[in-house]
Design a protein around this motif. Structure first.
Motif, PDB file in Angstrom:
ATOM      1  N   GLN A 165      -0.527  -0.664   2.283  1.00  0.00           N
ATOM      2  CA  GLN A 165       0.563  -1.326   1.568  1.00  0.00           C
ATOM      3  C   GLN A 165       1.806  -0.440   1.586  1.00  0.00           C
ATOM      4  O   GLN A 165       2.917  -0.905   1.862  1.00  0.00           O
ATOM      5  CB  GLN A 165       0.108  -1.583   0.126  1.00  0.00           C
ATOM      6  N   TRP A 166       1.579   0.821   1.334  1.00  0.00           N
ATOM      7  CA  TRP A 166       2.684   1.769   1.314  1.00  0.00           C
ATOM      8  C   TRP A 166       3.365   1.860   2.678  1.00  0.00           C
ATOM      9  O   TRP A 166       4.586   1.789   2.783  1.00  0.00           O
ATOM     10  CB  TRP A 166       2.168   3.139   0.878  1.00  0.00           C
ATOM     11  N   ARG A 167       2.592   1.948   3.727  1.00  0.00           N
ATOM     12  CA  ARG A 167       3.189   2.049   5.065  1.00  0.00           C
ATOM     13  C   ARG A 167       3.967   0.799   5.399  1.00  0.00           C
ATOM     14  O   ARG A 167       5.006   0.845   6.060  1.00  0.00           O
ATOM     15  CB  ARG A 167       2.109   2.313   6.113  1.00  0.00           C
ATOM     16  N   ILE A 169       5.502  -1.127   3.241  1.00  0.00           N
ATOM     17  CA  ILE A 169       6.773  -1.052   2.509  1.00  0.00           C
ATOM     18  C   ILE A 169       7.739  -0.126   3.229  1.00  0.00           C
ATOM     19  O   ILE A 169       8.904  -0.461   3.457  1.00  0.00           O
ATOM     20  CB  ILE A 169       6.543  -0.532   1.071  1.00  0.00           C
ATOM     21  N   GLN A 170       7.236   1.025   3.607  1.00  0.00           N
ATOM     22  CA  GLN A 170       8.071   1.986   4.326  1.00  0.00           C
ATOM     23  C   GLN A 170       8.677   1.369   5.566  1.00  0.00           C
ATOM     24  O   GLN A 170       9.870   1.482   5.812  1.00  0.00           O
ATOM     25  CB  GLN A 170       7.211   3.170   4.787  1.00  0.00           C
TER      26      GLN A 170
END
Lengths: 126, 126
Positions: free
Chosen positions: A12-14, A16-17
């Motif tokens: 999820q973080w990647r 978003i990034q």
DNA sequence: TCAATCTATATGACACGTCATTCAATGACA
DNA sequence: TGTCATTGAATGACGTGTCATATAGATTGA
């Protein structure tokens, strides 16, 4: 131990990034090419443009942006140097400054905003 | 003219920005304080750690991260200087390099990953 | 086999953001 | 009123990212 939830969080973080960077880079390049200002400069212009009240704003600006106070100060330096914005002193608190768009600033903002929104739609709305 | 959709796009964008920056800053500070490495350094470590194959990787790394090739190169410089990673030449293509975690790198990564995941959960999952 | 071209990485100049500090103005309170 | 703490903003040193380029190895094709 790497749990499944961990992996999902990282994914999820990647994501978003990536979407943040891709969008920011696309807008930045376009604004740079067509209007000779960067994304941060535009975002400050945009905030100034939408502030109808003439409250003292350098401070307020800092609160509406993830930028540091000193980053805002330097972005405003560049905008002022480019003749798009001007710093006005505040009569009720002489430490404070508020910003005003110049005519050139207003003109550039309204053109650049069209581009900005279009790129947001393209990258976010997909 | 600013349409309602425009305003929504801008809102959405600012919300992405804020959540991205807040999360990134929180992780960066924590990793810096506890492990003396920045977020980008950790993310490269993390990518290396999850690459089980020993393919030539500098290149591959660049493709899994929004970082520039030259940014990756400099991040790896720092990681190597810190003794966490080592560059290995590739026998099948001597232009390429792949990366290996040192023991120290592996140890630091596994501790830092716990922190990293926890902060992701805190900031993303909430 | 030898150019010409392409590819993987490194590097230097430069721009920009951050942190710490500074400065001036304000506020608080004795 | 005079001191002390606080606040708004600017600045300089510094770290890190980007762009353009350099370098060395690979590949292609005559």
């Amino acid at each position: 131990m790497a749990t499944t939830q961990d992996r999902q969080l990282v994914e999820q973080w990647r994501s978003i990034q990536n979407s943040y960077f891709r969008t920011a880079a696309a807008i930045d390049r376009a604004l740079e090419a067509k209007f000779d200002i960067g994304l941060n400069e535009f975002e400050i212009l945009d905030l100034v443009a939408e502030s109808v009240d003439s409250a003292c704003r350098m401070k307020a600006l800092g609160e509406r942006t993830p930028m540091t106070q000193s980053a805002v100060s330097k972005v405003v330096d560049r905008l002022e140097k480019a003749g798009l914005v001007s710093r006005q002193t505040c009569s009720d608190d002489r430490r404070s400054l508020y910003l005003e768009l110049t005519d050139a600033g207003r003109a550039l903002h309204s053109d650049a905003a069209v581009e900005h929104r279009a790129l947001l739609k393209e990258n976010l709305g997909e």
